[in-house]
Motif scaffolding. Structure first.
Motif: not given
Length: 519
Positions: A239-265
Motif C-alpha cells: 500500500q505504501s513504498a519508499m525507494y532510495a538510491p544508494v549513490i556515491w559521487k554519481d556512482e550507482i551502488l544500489g537501492v534501498l526499499y521499504a514498503d507497508a501492506s496497510s494504509p495505516k502504516a
C-alpha cells in the motif's frame, strides 16, 4: 619485545623501514626472528615529522593498539604495534634532547567558554533534546547507532545486513508488517532483506525508476492503474513504498526499499528523508569499504612483487608504484643463477610430506636473503628450484661477481643446514648453474597475479648448467668465466656437458673465490 619478553632496539636514519623475518643487516630492514611474521610484513615510514605504518598483505596482519589495520595508519607516540608474536613501539629520536613544555594549569577568566559539550556524549544527545518527539528521537537514534555499527564492518555482506536491520528498526509500526531490503548494482542484486521469514517484496520497476531519476521516491498505492507496470506491488499487497538510491559521487551502488501492506502504516515525506539519509550513509561506508579492499589487494600484489627484490630496489619501487607496470624490454647483460636439489624426487619419496615441505621452507628461508644480499632478484621458486637474476631490473656493474659470491654462500648455507636442522635426516644437496646473456624482463600476468620475471634463451642455458652441476657444485659458463678469470678459481680443463638442443657446452667448476667478497 618478543613473546619470550626479549627486548631489542633497532635504530636507523632511514625514512622507510620494512619489517620482516628475512635475515638482513640493511639499515632499512628490521629482521624479526618470528615465524608468524611474513618476509615483507609491514612498512614504516617517516613523513613530515610523523610516523606511519602499513601492512604489506601479510598472512597474520599488522595490529595497532589491538586493532588490525587495513590502510596506512598514523602512529602516535604511545601506539603499540604487533606483527606476529612481536610487539613494537616506534619513537623519533634526535641528537639533542628537547624538554617537554611546561603547562600552565591555571585558566584565565577571559577564556572561560560560554558553552561546553562532553566528548563522550552520545551522538543522539548532541542533536536531540526534551522537546524532540518520541518518534523522531527513536528514528534519529537508530541513524546514529547505524553510523557507529557500520564503522566496525569489513565485508559487504555484513554491511548490507546491518544497513537493512537498522532501516527496518527506523520505521516501527506496531502490529503491522514493514518489509525492506537492499538491491546492489545496476543489476539490482538482492543482497539483504527483512523480515527473513517472508519473501522479499521489492519492485525492480520502481528501483530502476529511482536510479534513473537519482532521487528518493514515495508511492502510496490507491488504485491498480497507478502502478500497472509493477505487478510485484499487487502480489505483496503493498500500500505504501519508499525507494532510495544508494549513490556515491554519481556512482550507482544500489537501492534501498521499504514498503507497508496497510494504509495505516503509510510512509510520509519525513520517512522518505530518513530513508534517503540512511541510503547516503550506506553509500559512504560502501565506498570506504571498497577503497579498503582495493588497498588490501594492491598491498598483496605489491608485497608479492617487492619480496623478489633487494631492499634498495624494493624501497624505490615502493615510492614509485607506476614502476610496477613498466613495459617489458630487452636487457643485454644479466647473470642468471639456477639452484636445484639433486635427486629431489627419490629423496622426497623417503620422507613424510610435512618434512619435505619444512625442509624446502628451511632452504628457501636461508637462501633467499643471500640472493638479496648480493643485489640479486628472486625471479621465482619452482618446486625445489630457485631462479635468481643479477643485473636487472637495475643495472649492476658487478653482477658476475655477485652471482658467483651468492652461489658459493648458498652452498655454505646448505652445508650448515645439513650440520644443524637436517642433521638427523637425509638433507638436500644442491647444484647451481650460472650463465650470462640477454633477456626480456618485465611484470607479466593477470592484474591480480602480476609477477616480475625474465624470459629468453639465457634462462634455458643457465638451466642446462644447473642440471649438469653435481651436489655441492657451482658451474659457470664461459660468458661468466671470461669476465672473472682473475678473481675465481676453477677446475681445468673445462668440463664438457651434453645438452639436447644446444649441443655440447663448456662449463667451469668453481672451487674458490679469490677476489674481494661483499655486495
Amino acid at each position: 619485545m618478543t613473546g619470550s619478553h626479549d627486548k631489542k632496539e633497532f635504530l636507523t636514519d632511514s625514512k622507510l623501514v620494512i619489517l620482516g623475518r628475512l635475515k638482513s643487516e640493511q639499515r632499512d630492514y628490521l629482521s624479526l626472528n618470528d615465524d608468524k611474521v611474513s618476509a615483507h610484513h609491514s612498512r614504516l615510514t617517516y613523513e613530515n615529522g610523523e610516523c606511519w605504518i602499513e601492512d604489506l598483505g601479510s598472512t597474520n596482519g599488522t595490529w595497532v593498539n589491538n586493532k588490525r589495520i587495513k590502510v596506512k595508519t598514523h602512529l602516535n607516540p604511545k601506539a603499540v604495534v604487533r606483527v606476529g608474536g612481536t610487539k613494537l613501539t616506534v619513537e623519533v629520536v634526535s641528537g639533542k634532547s628537547v624538554p617537554p613544555p611546561t603547562l600552565d594549569k591555571t585558566v584565565p577568566a577571559e577564556v572561560e567558554p560560554a558553552e561546553t559539550v562532553k566528548t563522550d556524549e552520545p551522538l543522539s544527545d548532541l542533536f536531540l533534546d526534551d522537546s524532540t518527539s518520541k518518534k523522531d528521537r527513536h528514528r534519529l537514534s537508530v541513524f546514529f547507532e547505524l553510523s557507529t555499527a557500520l564503522g566496525e564492518i569489513d565485508n559487504i555482506e555484513s554491511l548490507a545486513s546491518t544497513l537493512i536491520t537498522h532501516l527496518h528498526k527506523a520505521f516501527p509500526r506496531k502490529g503491522r508488517v514493514i518489509r525492506c531490503g537492499l538491491l546492489l548494482g545496476n543489476d539490482l542484486i538482492l543482497k539483504a532483506f527483512h523480515p527473513h521469514d517472508m519473501p522479499p517484496s521489492c519492485s525492480t520497476t520502481l528501483a530502476r525508476y529511482v536510479l534513473a531519476k537519482k532521487q528518493a521516491c514515495l508511492w502510496n498505492v490507491s488504485a491498480r492503474a497507478e502502478v500497472e507496470k509493477s505487478a510485484s506491488l499487487f502480489q505483496h499487497e503493498t500500500q505504501s513504498a519508499m525507494y532510495a538510491p544508494v549513490i556515491w559521487k554519481d556512482e550507482i551502488l544500489g537501492v534501498l526499499y521499504a514498503d507497508a501492506s496497510s494504509p495505516k502504516a503509510a510512509f510520509n515525506k519525513d520517512d522518505l528523508q530518513l530513508a534517503q539519509a540512511i541510503g547516503t550513509l550506506g553509500a559512504m561506508f560502501m565506498n570506504n569499504l571498497s577503497l579498503q579492499q582495493k588497498f588490501q589487494r594492491e598491498a598483496v600484489i605489491k608485497d608479492r612483487l617487492l619480496a623478489q627484490f633487494p631492499p634498495k630496489i624494493a624501497e624505490r619501487l615502493a615510492h614509485q608504484p607506476d614502476r610496477l607496470s613498466f613495459a617489458s624490454e630487452k636487457v643485454d647483460k644479466v647473470s642468471v643463477l639456477f639452484s636445484d636439489v639433486r635427486g629431489f624426487t627419490k629423496l622426497s619419496a623417503k620422507l613424510e610430506p610435512e618434512q619435505v615441505v619444512k625442509m624446502l621452507n628451511d632452504m628457501f628461508h636461508d637462501l633467499t636473503p643471500i640472493v638479496l644480499k648480493y643485489n640479486g632478484t628472486v625471479d621465482k621458486y619452482m618446486g625445489d628450484a630457485i631462479l635468481a637474476v643479477f643485473g636487472c631490473p637495475d643495472p649492476d656493474a658487478q653482477q658476475w661477481e655477485h652471482a658467483i659470491q651468492a652461489a658459493l654462500e648458498m652452498q655454505e648455507a646448505i652445508a650448515h643446514l645439513q650440520a644443524s636442522r637436517w642433521k638427523n635426516c637425509p638433507g638436500f644437496q644442491v647444484g647451481i648453474g650460472i650463465h650470462s646473456g640477454s633477456v626480456i624482463h618485465g611484470f607479466i600476468g593477470a592484474r591480480e597475479r602480476m609477477e616480475y620475471t625474465v624470459i629468453g634463451n639465457t634462462i634455458n642455458i643457465a638451466s642446462r648448467y644447473c642440471d649438469a652441476a653435481a651436489a655441492g657444485e657451482v658451474l659457470i659458463s664461459p660468458a661468466v668465466y671470461e669476465r672473472l678469470h682473475h678473481k675465481v678459481e676453477v677446475e681445468h680443463p673445462a668440463r664438457q656437458i651434453d645438452t639436447k638442443h644446444e649441443g655440447k657446452l663448456k662449463a667451469y667448476v668453481v672451487r674458490n673465490w679469490k677476489g674481494k667478497t661483499g655486495a
